[in-house]
Design an enzyme around this catalytic site. Structure first.
Site, PDB file in Angstrom:
ATOM      1  N   VAL A 166       0.851  -1.194   0.000  1.00 52.36           N
ATOM      2  CA  VAL A 166       0.000   0.000   0.000  1.00 52.36           C
ATOM      3  C   VAL A 166       0.888   1.246   0.000  1.00 52.36           C
ATOM      4  CG1 VAL A 166      -1.802   1.267   1.223  1.00 52.36           C
ATOM      5  CG2 VAL A 166      -1.765  -1.234   1.287  1.00 52.36           C
ATOM      6  N   SER A 172       0.142   8.060  -3.092  1.00 53.20           N
ATOM      7  CA  SER A 172      -0.727   7.253  -3.944  1.00 53.20           C
ATOM      8  C   SER A 172      -1.312   8.066  -5.094  1.00 53.20           C
ATOM      9  CB  SER A 172      -1.881   6.671  -3.124  1.00 53.20           C
ATOM     10  OG  SER A 172      -2.823   6.020  -3.966  1.00 53.20           O
ATOM     11  N   HIS A 174      -4.008   7.534  -6.360  1.00 49.25           N
ATOM     12  CA  HIS A 174      -5.451   7.656  -6.130  1.00 49.25           C
ATOM     13  C   HIS A 174      -5.806   9.009  -5.512  1.00 49.25           C
ATOM     14  CE1 HIS A 174      -6.723   3.656  -7.377  1.00 49.25           C
ATOM     15  NE2 HIS A 174      -5.647   3.163  -6.766  1.00 49.25           N
ATOM     16  N   GLU A 229       0.990  -4.124 -11.476  1.00 52.16           N
ATOM     17  CA  GLU A 229      -0.427  -4.048 -11.128  1.00 52.16           C
ATOM     18  C   GLU A 229      -1.254  -3.998 -12.410  1.00 52.16           C
ATOM     19  OE1 GLU A 229      -1.300  -0.855  -8.437  1.00 52.16           O
ATOM     20  OE2 GLU A 229      -0.186  -1.756  -6.779  1.00 52.16           O
TER      21      GLU A 229
END
Length: 258
Positions: A166, A172, A174, A229
């Site tokens: 993570v 991130s 995101h 990913e």
């Protein structure tokens, strides 16, 4: 002696010439002031063009992290990672797609079109993650640390192991609202098996048409700092996406950063 009328004419001409000079001088002064004022306005505008983030949603055309020795870039090419954390206080203006997932409002139509066209081929892609705030990322990161500690890992190792899975808060993609995790409805595990699904294969072949790239491709962990990913797609705009996907490179390589 020169007649008086001629003296008046000469005097009049001299006064006229002097008046013209004064007018010209005045115009030059006014012009100079206008130039200075315009220059100051331009500089002030240029300074205002540099984004200053305060935690309020912003749709800045140019993205800059003042804490990093990096030039400003167009919003769609912002680079966010552990090496290049999100600018403090940056929050995108969001829009909702697929009834519940939030993304930067500027990519909503392209994201919806990509998913719609994929479904039109008889496939069933679903989003499992989109925009995520820094605070939410902190909760996820802390949760993984707790799991590692429960498994018996030492503190430092627990943190390091969590960071392998993570992104640390602020690192991130995101956070930008430009990233989507997309999986197959029939296979929703976030692992390399995702690449075998027809949904993932379609997305990899067509994502650039909608401005997206496969952000963390195989064999590029050294460049991205993130494991492969196959589910993670990132909006960069059609032009950049076409080049990145065609050449099989990463956003880091496209941006010429180490």
């Amino acid at each position: 002696m020169v007649p008086m009328s001629k003296k008046k004419i000469i005097l009049f001409r001299r006064l006229l010439a002097a008046s013209i000079c004064v007018v010209i001088l005045l115009l030059l002064v006014l012009f100079s002031r206008w130039v200075v004022k315009s220059a100051r306005s331009y500089l002030a505008g240029a300074e205002n063009d540099i984004p200053h983030y305060n935690g309020q949603p912003v749709s800045a055309e140019i993205y800059l992290n003042a804490d990093l020795d990096r030039p400003a870039v167009p919003w769609n090419l912002m680079l966010v990672s552990e090496a290049y954390p999100l600018a403090d206080g940056y929050v995108p203006v969001l829009d909702t797609i697929s009834t519940r997932w939030e993304v930067d409002e500027r990519i909503a139509k392209d994201a919806e079109k990509m998913l719609s066209d994929c479904r039109a081929e008889g496939l069933n892609p679903i989003i499992c993650s989109a925009f995520r705030s820094v605070d939410k990322q902190g909760e996820l990161f802390a949760d993984h640390i707790d799991r590692n500690l429960a498994d018996g890992l030492a503190d430092e190792e627990a943190v390091r192991s969590a960071a392998d899975i993570v992104a640390v808060p602020g690192a991130s993609e995101h956070h930008t609202g430009l990233a989507l995790d997309i999986v197959s409805y029939d296979y929703q595990l976030l692992d390399e098996g995702q690449e075998e699904t027809p949904e993932n294969q379609w997305l990899r072949e067509h994502c650039a048409e909608y401005g997206f790239i496969l952000r963390y491709p195989p064999g590029k962990t050294e460049q991205t700092g993130i494991i492969y990913e196959p589910w993670h797609f990132r909006y960069v705009g059609a032009e950049a996406a076409a080049e990145i996907m065609e050449k099989g490179i990463t956003l880091e390589e496209y941006s010429n950063v180490d």
